[in-house]
Scaffold this motif. Structure first.
Motif, PDB file in Angstrom:
ATOM      1  N   GLY A  60      76.172  30.992  21.535  1.00 18.53           N
ATOM      2  CA  GLY A  60      75.829  32.162  20.600  1.00 18.53           C
ATOM      3  C   GLY A  60      75.015  31.674  19.426  1.00 18.53           C
ATOM      4  O   GLY A  60      74.723  32.670  18.496  1.00 18.53           O
ATOM      5  N   SER A  61      74.688  30.488  19.075  1.00 19.11           N
ATOM      6  CA  SER A  61      74.137  30.016  17.793  1.00 19.11           C
ATOM      7  C   SER A  61      72.628  30.241  17.981  1.00 19.11           C
ATOM      8  O   SER A  61      72.043  29.893  19.118  1.00 19.11           O
ATOM      9  N   ILE A  68      82.075  30.338  18.391  1.00 16.35           N
ATOM     10  CA  ILE A  68      81.001  30.294  19.167  1.00 16.35           C
ATOM     11  C   ILE A  68      79.636  29.787  18.492  1.00 16.35           C
ATOM     12  O   ILE A  68      78.800  28.933  18.927  1.00 16.35           O
ATOM     13  N   ALA A  69      79.411  30.303  17.113  1.00 17.24           N
ATOM     14  CA  ALA A  69      78.577  30.115  16.302  1.00 17.24           C
ATOM     15  C   ALA A  69      78.490  28.526  15.957  1.00 17.24           C
ATOM     16  O   ALA A  69      77.364  27.816  16.100  1.00 17.24           O
ATOM     17  N   ALA A  93      79.684  37.235  23.677  1.00 17.24           N
ATOM     18  CA  ALA A  93      79.190  36.514  22.629  1.00 17.24           C
ATOM     19  C   ALA A  93      78.751  35.226  23.004  1.00 17.24           C
ATOM     20  O   ALA A  93      79.413  34.398  23.703  1.00 17.24           O
ATOM     21  N   VAL A 107      75.511  35.707  16.206  1.00 18.49           N
ATOM     22  CA  VAL A 107      75.713  35.425  17.616  1.00 18.49           C
ATOM     23  C   VAL A 107      74.866  36.315  18.265  1.00 18.49           C
ATOM     24  O   VAL A 107      74.069  37.340  17.829  1.00 18.49           O
ATOM     25  N   LEU A 151      84.274  34.348  16.719  1.00 17.95           N
ATOM     26  CA  LEU A 151      82.711  34.102  16.692  1.00 17.95           C
ATOM     27  C   LEU A 151      82.317  32.895  15.889  1.00 17.95           C
ATOM     28  O   LEU A 151      81.147  32.421  16.188  1.00 17.95           O
TER      29      LEU A 151
END
Length: 230
Positions: free
Chosen positions: A24-25, A96-97, A230, A118, A93
């Motif tokens: 997601g980054s 994930i980031a 995501a 993301v 989130l």
């Protein structure tokens, strides 16, 4: 005849492989590098949440709509799946980031604000945010009718974003953001009269009304919105 679920999975897989790179980054390595890493480790790490519409432990083991999609995707890669169930939706989130998972599959609504944090897969389902009350409380029929009511929503959700935008028009609109509960738990609180109103995605509402017959939809708080990984 084409199989719609399979078509959705194919679109998800193609985009994740070629565009997202399973990360997601925005500062992530090239997709093929991350993909090779997942294949080399033989494991796809998925951040999710425990709920009937996403992932949960059933009588025969892990199950849930998101889990089934993820498992099919992992099978196409030839890797296993490790689900990381997170207590707080607001943590998903950021994880994930920060690279603490390969992807998030948790009934996540695509919003402009989240898209700055993301990358998202193609949508696999459309929902609407709905204002939920019980038969024991007056039915709100529009956004103005939410002013002065007791409202609880899960922190970090798109429901909060929507309420914040409404507060620009209705400055007296207030609500409580709950960190350690799922939307399903807030629906039970509404059913039992512990709070007046909550907001939930239409797919979650449809499922929970089967077990909580006193829940009612006041009105749709949003137009159709997209759910995605995501």
């Amino acid at each position: 005849m084409p199989n719609p679920p399979c078509q959705r999975l194919h679109r998800l897989s193609t985009t994740l492989l070629l565009v997202m790179g399973l990360s997601g980054s925005g500062c992530a390595p090239p997709p093929e590098n991350k993909l090779q890493e997942v294949i080399q480790t033989g494991e796809l790490v998925v951040v999710t949440r425990n709920s009937p519409t996403t992932y949960y432990e059933g009588p025969d083991g892990p199950t849930g709509f998101e889990y089934d999609l993820v498992r099919a995707f992992a099978k196409s890669l030839g890797v296993s799946v490790r689900m990381k169930s997170i207590d707080r939706f607001s943590d998903i989130l950021p994880m994930i980031a920060n690279g603490d998972g390969d992807l998030a599959a948790a009934g996540i609504t695509v919003t402009p604000q989240r898209a700055t944090q993301v990358r998202f897969s193609p949508s696999y389902q459309q929902i609407r945010q709905q204002v939920i009350h019980s038969t024991r409380t007056p039915a709100p029929t529009n956004a103005k009718a939410l002013v002065g009511r007791s409202i609880e929503v899960v922190a970090g959700t798109s429901y909060v974003e929507r309420l914040e935008s409404l507060r620009e028009k209705y400055p007296k609109l207030k609500w409580t953001e709950v960190q350690d509960m799922e939307t399903e738990e807030l629906l039970i609180r509404v059913q039992e009269g512990q709070t007046e109103i909550t907001i939930a995605d239409s797919n979650i509402v449809a499922l929970n009304q089967q077990y909580n017959p006193d829940l009612r939809v006041g009105f749709n708080l949003s137009d159709a919105e997209k759910l995605a990984w995501a």
